[in-house]
Design a protein around this motif. Structure first.
Motif, PDB file in Angstrom:
ATOM      1  N   GLU A 110       6.604   8.772  21.397  1.00  0.00           N
ATOM      2  CA  GLU A 110       6.807   7.346  21.141  1.00  0.00           C
ATOM      3  C   GLU A 110       7.917   7.130  20.106  1.00  0.00           C
ATOM      4  N   TYR A 111       7.873   7.938  19.067  1.00  0.00           N
ATOM      5  CA  TYR A 111       8.945   7.874  18.051  1.00  0.00           C
ATOM      6  C   TYR A 111      10.297   8.070  18.726  1.00  0.00           C
ATOM      7  N   ALA A 112      10.348   9.047  19.620  1.00  0.00           N
ATOM      8  CA  ALA A 112      11.604   9.358  20.285  1.00  0.00           C
ATOM      9  C   ALA A 112      12.063   8.192  21.157  1.00  0.00           C
ATOM     10  N   ILE A 113      11.105   7.564  21.895  1.00  0.00           N
ATOM     11  CA  ILE A 113      11.450   6.425  22.752  1.00  0.00           C
ATOM     12  C   ILE A 113      12.014   5.287  21.906  1.00  0.00           C
ATOM     13  N   HIS A 114      11.372   5.079  20.761  1.00  0.00           N
ATOM     14  CA  HIS A 114      11.821   3.992  19.895  1.00  0.00           C
ATOM     15  C   HIS A 114      13.041   4.372  19.070  1.00  0.00           C
ATOM     16  N   GLY A 115      13.504   5.601  19.252  1.00  0.00           N
ATOM     17  CA  GLY A 115      14.690   6.049  18.545  1.00  0.00           C
ATOM     18  C   GLY A 115      14.472   6.178  17.055  1.00  0.00           C
ATOM     19  N   GLY A 116      13.221   6.254  16.651  1.00  0.00           N
ATOM     20  CA  GLY A 116      12.932   6.342  15.228  1.00  0.00           C
ATOM     21  C   GLY A 116      13.022   7.782  14.750  1.00  0.00           C
ATOM     22  N   SER A 117      13.007   7.937  13.476  1.00  0.00           N
ATOM     23  CA  SER A 117      12.969   9.285  12.932  1.00  0.00           C
ATOM     24  C   SER A 117      11.802   9.322  11.954  1.00  0.00           C
ATOM     25  N   GLY A 118      11.524  10.472  11.440  1.00  0.00           N
ATOM     26  CA  GLY A 118      10.481  10.572  10.425  1.00  0.00           C
ATOM     27  C   GLY A 118       9.192  11.162  10.962  1.00  0.00           C
ATOM     28  N   PHE A 119       9.180  11.542  12.252  1.00  0.00           N
ATOM     29  CA  PHE A 119       7.998  12.219  12.773  1.00  0.00           C
ATOM     30  C   PHE A 119       8.220  13.712  12.635  1.00  0.00           C
ATOM     31  N   SER A 120       7.671  14.256  11.586  1.00  0.00           N
ATOM     32  CA  SER A 120       7.927  15.675  11.311  1.00  0.00           C
ATOM     33  C   SER A 120       6.816  16.543  11.896  1.00  0.00           C
ATOM     34  N   ALA A 121       7.056  17.814  11.871  1.00  0.00           N
ATOM     35  CA  ALA A 121       6.039  18.760  12.324  1.00  0.00           C
ATOM     36  C   ALA A 121       4.792  18.634  11.446  1.00  0.00           C
ATOM     37  N   ALA A 122       5.005  18.369  10.167  1.00  0.00           N
ATOM     38  CA  ALA A 122       3.868  18.239   9.254  1.00  0.00           C
ATOM     39  C   ALA A 122       3.002  17.047   9.654  1.00  0.00           C
ATOM     40  N   THR A 123       3.666  15.922   9.993  1.00  0.00           N
ATOM     41  CA  THR A 123       2.927  14.746  10.458  1.00  0.00           C
ATOM     42  C   THR A 123       2.123  15.112  11.700  1.00  0.00           C
ATOM     43  N   GLY A 124       2.800  15.745  12.602  1.00  0.00           N
ATOM     44  CA  GLY A 124       2.154  16.134  13.859  1.00  0.00           C
ATOM     45  C   GLY A 124       0.940  17.013  13.601  1.00  0.00           C
ATOM     46  N   PHE A 125       1.107  17.995  12.719  1.00  0.00           N
ATOM     47  CA  PHE A 125       0.003  18.899  12.456  1.00  0.00           C
ATOM     48  C   PHE A 125      -1.156  18.168  11.797  1.00  0.00           C
ATOM     49  N   ARG A 126      -0.806  17.227  10.889  1.00  0.00           N
ATOM     50  CA  ARG A 126      -1.867  16.479  10.222  1.00  0.00           C
ATOM     51  C   ARG A 126      -2.652  15.661  11.259  1.00  0.00           C
ATOM     52  N   GLU A 127      -1.910  15.022  12.156  1.00  0.00           N
ATOM     53  CA  GLU A 127      -2.586  14.225  13.195  1.00  0.00           C
ATOM     54  C   GLU A 127      -3.460  15.105  14.092  1.00  0.00           C
ATOM     55  N   PHE A 128      -2.952  16.300  14.379  1.00  0.00           N
ATOM     56  CA  PHE A 128      -3.729  17.235  15.180  1.00  0.00           C
ATOM     57  C   PHE A 128      -5.056  17.555  14.484  1.00  0.00           C
ATOM     58  N   ALA A 129      -4.944  17.890  13.203  1.00  0.00           N
ATOM     59  CA  ALA A 129      -6.143  18.290  12.453  1.00  0.00           C
ATOM     60  C   ALA A 129      -7.130  17.138  12.342  1.00  0.00           C
ATOM     61  N   VAL A 130      -6.600  15.958  11.999  1.00  0.00           N
ATOM     62  CA  VAL A 130      -7.489  14.807  11.826  1.00  0.00           C
ATOM     63  C   VAL A 130      -8.163  14.450  13.153  1.00  0.00           C
ATOM     64  N   THR A 131      -7.381  14.440  14.240  1.00  0.00           N
ATOM     65  CA  THR A 131      -7.952  14.089  15.549  1.00  0.00           C
ATOM     66  C   THR A 131      -8.997  15.110  15.979  1.00  0.00           C
ATOM     67  N   LEU A 132      -8.678  16.387  15.778  1.00  0.00           N
ATOM     68  CA  LEU A 132      -9.619  17.432  16.188  1.00  0.00           C
ATOM     69  C   LEU A 132     -10.952  17.259  15.460  1.00  0.00           C
ATOM     70  N   VAL A 133     -10.872  17.088  14.172  1.00  0.00           N
ATOM     71  CA  VAL A 133     -12.101  16.955  13.385  1.00  0.00           C
ATOM     72  C   VAL A 133     -12.851  15.679  13.790  1.00  0.00           C
ATOM     73  N   ALA A 134     -12.107  14.598  13.982  1.00  0.00           N
ATOM     74  CA  ALA A 134     -12.754  13.332  14.345  1.00  0.00           C
ATOM     75  C   ALA A 134     -13.407  13.423  15.729  1.00  0.00           C
ATOM     76  N   CYS A 135     -12.716  14.092  16.667  1.00  0.00           N
ATOM     77  CA  CYS A 135     -13.281  14.221  18.022  1.00  0.00           C
ATOM     78  C   CYS A 135     -14.540  15.083  17.999  1.00  0.00           C
ATOM     79  N   LEU A 136     -14.495  16.203  17.281  1.00  0.00           N
ATOM     80  CA  LEU A 136     -15.676  17.066  17.190  1.00  0.00           C
ATOM     81  C   LEU A 136     -16.836  16.300  16.574  1.00  0.00           C
ATOM     82  N   ALA A 137     -16.547  15.555  15.503  1.00  0.00           N
ATOM     83  CA  ALA A 137     -17.583  14.781  14.824  1.00  0.00           C
ATOM     84  C   ALA A 137     -18.192  13.768  15.782  1.00  0.00           C
ATOM     85  N   SER A 138     -17.328  13.136  16.554  1.00  0.00           N
ATOM     86  CA  SER A 138     -17.793  12.123  17.491  1.00  0.00           C
ATOM     87  C   SER A 138     -18.656  12.746  18.584  1.00  0.00           C
ATOM     88  N   PHE A 139     -18.217  13.902  19.089  1.00  0.00           N
ATOM     89  CA  PHE A 139     -18.977  14.583  20.141  1.00  0.00           C
ATOM     90  C   PHE A 139     -20.373  14.935  19.629  1.00  0.00           C
TER      91      PHE A 139
END
Lengths: 223, 118, 293
Positions: A110-139
């Motif tokens: 989405e960042y790429a489509i919008h031509g934005g910058s600032g989506f780093s690997a660190a952001t991505g990894f943080r989102e991965f970790a948060v989503t994983l934990v949240a999904c497991l918790a929800s399950f």
């Protein structure tokens, strides 16, 4: 092949088409919305994270469906409750990982489509970790809430819903995210917040298994 | 085939004996296996086996190991002897009792038999 | 060997199964007979590890089947509700059983599906009552489990389908002997197929014996009221009816030759009681169990 593996495979086979369709429609919908948004607004608002937050609730619902719908069926083919739960848990973990990969991936695109910058690997990894934990918790929360009702009936189960929802509560309190996937408030450092959520999830996994291992197999979904 | 008022194994034994007496089953003929019998008459094989066991015990049938069960060579003669013994007590005496109750005289019965009304 | 010891199942204040102890030897066809609500399904649910007993125990070859991986795989329990996902197709359920049941016979399953005219593409929720039962029978028989439990498996089936069920069950049992427990209250139809009957009433064990022995237990005695009463004194009377001075009593317990002669010489007439009648009398609401003993 062992029973747990069979449970996992059957559940994947049964629910994968539904999940893929749902996710597919989501992704297509978001892409269209993103393209429209990029044309009408500047800077374009992000839509993906609004939508992606819903994945974790799906996973909670899937857990409920597994117990309400499939436990009976597997005991009827000669699988123990424990093997069923282990097999179903694997599906929950796999689905959580899949969503945890999909969320930062979609966000980055989405960042790429919008031509934005600032989506780093660190952001991505943080989102991965948060989503994983949240999904497991929800399950696990969904699974425990349903196990309580399955084992102890509507009233007994209602009392047990409070501890059952602890993992979901932990992620909501300690890992709150805004519509752009940024953590809003941090009462605890990220790593500690993740750890607390995982510990709550693990504890409630034990509760859920304890509830279900002696359960009477009902004649219909939850009746 | 079977009624539910007496043990089925006895009814099985009786029906095989009848077959032997009538000559439907001849000496050294092989009889159906327990399973064939069970499937044919839709009964539990244990019940059929019990009927056959009784016939073996009475000497009507004999077993050939691994092959099956056969009608004993003297089965017919023996069954005839048994039935003949019972004929007067079971059939004739009962008929005479009935005749007495309803007022039919022995003379009339004799006449009926001699007249060959058959 | 299946052993039930003081098996009790309670639901709140209701006792569905009360202190039943019984041993079932392997490899036989058993009829579990009882009226609706007599506790048949509760008993079978414990036996098949669907629930824990409130007290007492069930063991199969010495082990408790509950959560026992090896035993549960070898038990198939088909109950009237059919434990399946309503939205699944019949074929999906059969495939699942085919993968999970170690002795599944695909050929037999296909044959039975054809016999019962089942459409595997149909969704389970859309099957008629009789078709659901037929699907249950396909699963129950094709699983070929060492312990096969069919709980009122004939519900909604028409007479032709029921006959097909009994025929196929017997045929497969003859080729692959195993323990089969049929629960039913239509005894007449299956009595000839059962090696032993287990009758329960209001949660209690009433009779467990060889079907042929049970069949010869009942005798109806008819004659003058006083004579009948004198003869029946001290015996288990299951039922009685009078018309004018004539009385008929149904006695439980086979009469020996002496007793028969005694009855006949007293001018009483004796007639056998059908197995269905015997069952109805033994479990009729106005009877108490103790009187039958």
């Amino acid at each position: 092949m062992n029973a747990r593996r069979q449970v996992t495979e059957h559940l994947l086979r049964t629910y994968r088409p539904v999940l893929i369709w749902f996710t597919g429609i989501f992704v297509v919908g978001v892409v269209i919305a993103d393209i429209v948004a990029a044309r009408v607004a500047d800077p374009a608002p992000g839509i993906w994270m609004y939508v992606a937050i819903a994945f974790r609730y799906w996973i909670g619902i899937i857990a409920v469906i597994f117990i309400a719908n499939n436990l009976r069926q597997f005991v009827a083919v000669g699988v123990t409750r424990r093997d069923f739960m282990a097999g179903a848990l694997v599906v929950g973990v796999l689905a959580s990982v899949a969503f945890a990969v999909l969320v930062p991936l979609g966000h980055g695109i989405e960042y790429a489509i919008h031509g934005g910058s600032g989506f780093s690997a660190a952001t991505g990894f943080r989102e991965f970790a948060v989503t994983l934990v949240a999904c497991l918790a929800s399950f696990i929360a969904g699974s425990a809430a349903c196990s309580g009702i399955y084992r102890f009936g509507a009233w007994g189960g209602l009392a047990l819903i409070i501890p059952a929802l602890l993992p979901a509560a932990a992620t909501t309190i300690f890992l709150p995210t805004d519509s752009d996937g940024q953590l809003i408030a941090q009462y605890l450092p990220l790593s500690l917040a993740l750890t607390v959520s995982l510990v709550a999830t693990a504890a409630v996994t034990v509760l859920s298994h304890w509830e279900l291992k002696d359960a009477t197999i009902r004649r219909s979904a939850l009746g | 085939m079977f009624d539910d008022r007496s043990p089925i194994y006895q009814q099985i034994a009786e029906s095989i004996k009848d077959d032997v007496l009538r000559g439907t089953l001849k000496e050294d003929d092989q009889v159906m296996s327990t399973n064939q019998y069970a499937a044919f008459f839709q009964i539990n094989p244990a019940t059929a086996a019990k009927g056959f066991a009784q016939l073996v015990e009475e000497g009507v049938l004999y077993k050939k190991r691994g092959i099956g069960m056969f009608v004993s060579p003297d089965a017919r003669a023996r069954l005839r002897g048994q039935r003949q013994e019972r004929f007067f007590t079971d059939v004739v005496d009962r008929m005479l009792d009935e005749a007495r109750v309803i007022g039919v005289s022995v003379e009339e019965i004799k006449k009926h038999i001699d007249g060959g009304n058959r | 060997m299946i052993s039930l010891r003081d098996l009790t199942v309670r639901y709140g204040a209701t006792t569905a199964v009360e202190s039943i102890s019984v041993d079932l030897a392997p490899g036989k066809i058993y009829g579990l007979l009882g009226r609706n609500g007599s506790g048949k399904t509760s008993l079978l649910s414990v036996l098949s590890a669907y629930r824990k007993p409130s007290s007492g125990s069930v063991t199969i070859d010495g082990s408790d089947p509950f959560e026992n991986r090896a035993l549960m795989r070898d038990i198939v329990f088909v109950r009237d509700a059919l434990d399946a996902v309503e939205g699944d197709r019949a074929g999906t359920l059969l495939d699942l059983h085919a993968r999970m049941r170690p002795c599944w016979d695909a050929e037999l399953a296909a044959k039975l599906v054809a016999t019962f005219e089942l459409d595997p593409r149909k969704r389970i929720g859309a099957l008629s009552r009789g078709q659901r039962s037929s699907l249950g029978v396909v699963i129950g028989l094709a699983s070929r489990a060492p312990l096969t439990i069919l709980d009122e498996a004939y519900l909604g089936m028409d007479a032709a389908a029921r006959m097909a069920f009994y025929r196929e069950m017997l045929a497969d049992y003859l080729e692959h002997p195993r323990t089969i427990i049929l629960s039913t209250h239509l005894i007449q139809e299956v009595a000839d197929l059962l090696e032993e009957v287990v009758i329960i009433d209001r949660g209690r064990l009433v009779v467990h014996e060889d079907t042929d022995t049970f069949r010869s237990r009942g005798v109806a005695v008819t004659g003058a009221a006083e004579t009948v009463d004198a003869f029946a004194a001290g015996r288990a009377v299951l039922a009685e009816q009078s018309l004018g001075g004539t009385r008929q009593v149904t006695l439980y317990g086979a009469l020996d030759a002496d007793e028969r002669r005694q009855a006949e010489s007293a001018g009483l007439s004796l007639s056998p009681v059908g197995i269905q009648d015997l069952f109805v009398h033994l479990t009729s609401p106005e009877r108490t169990l103790e009187a039958a003993r």
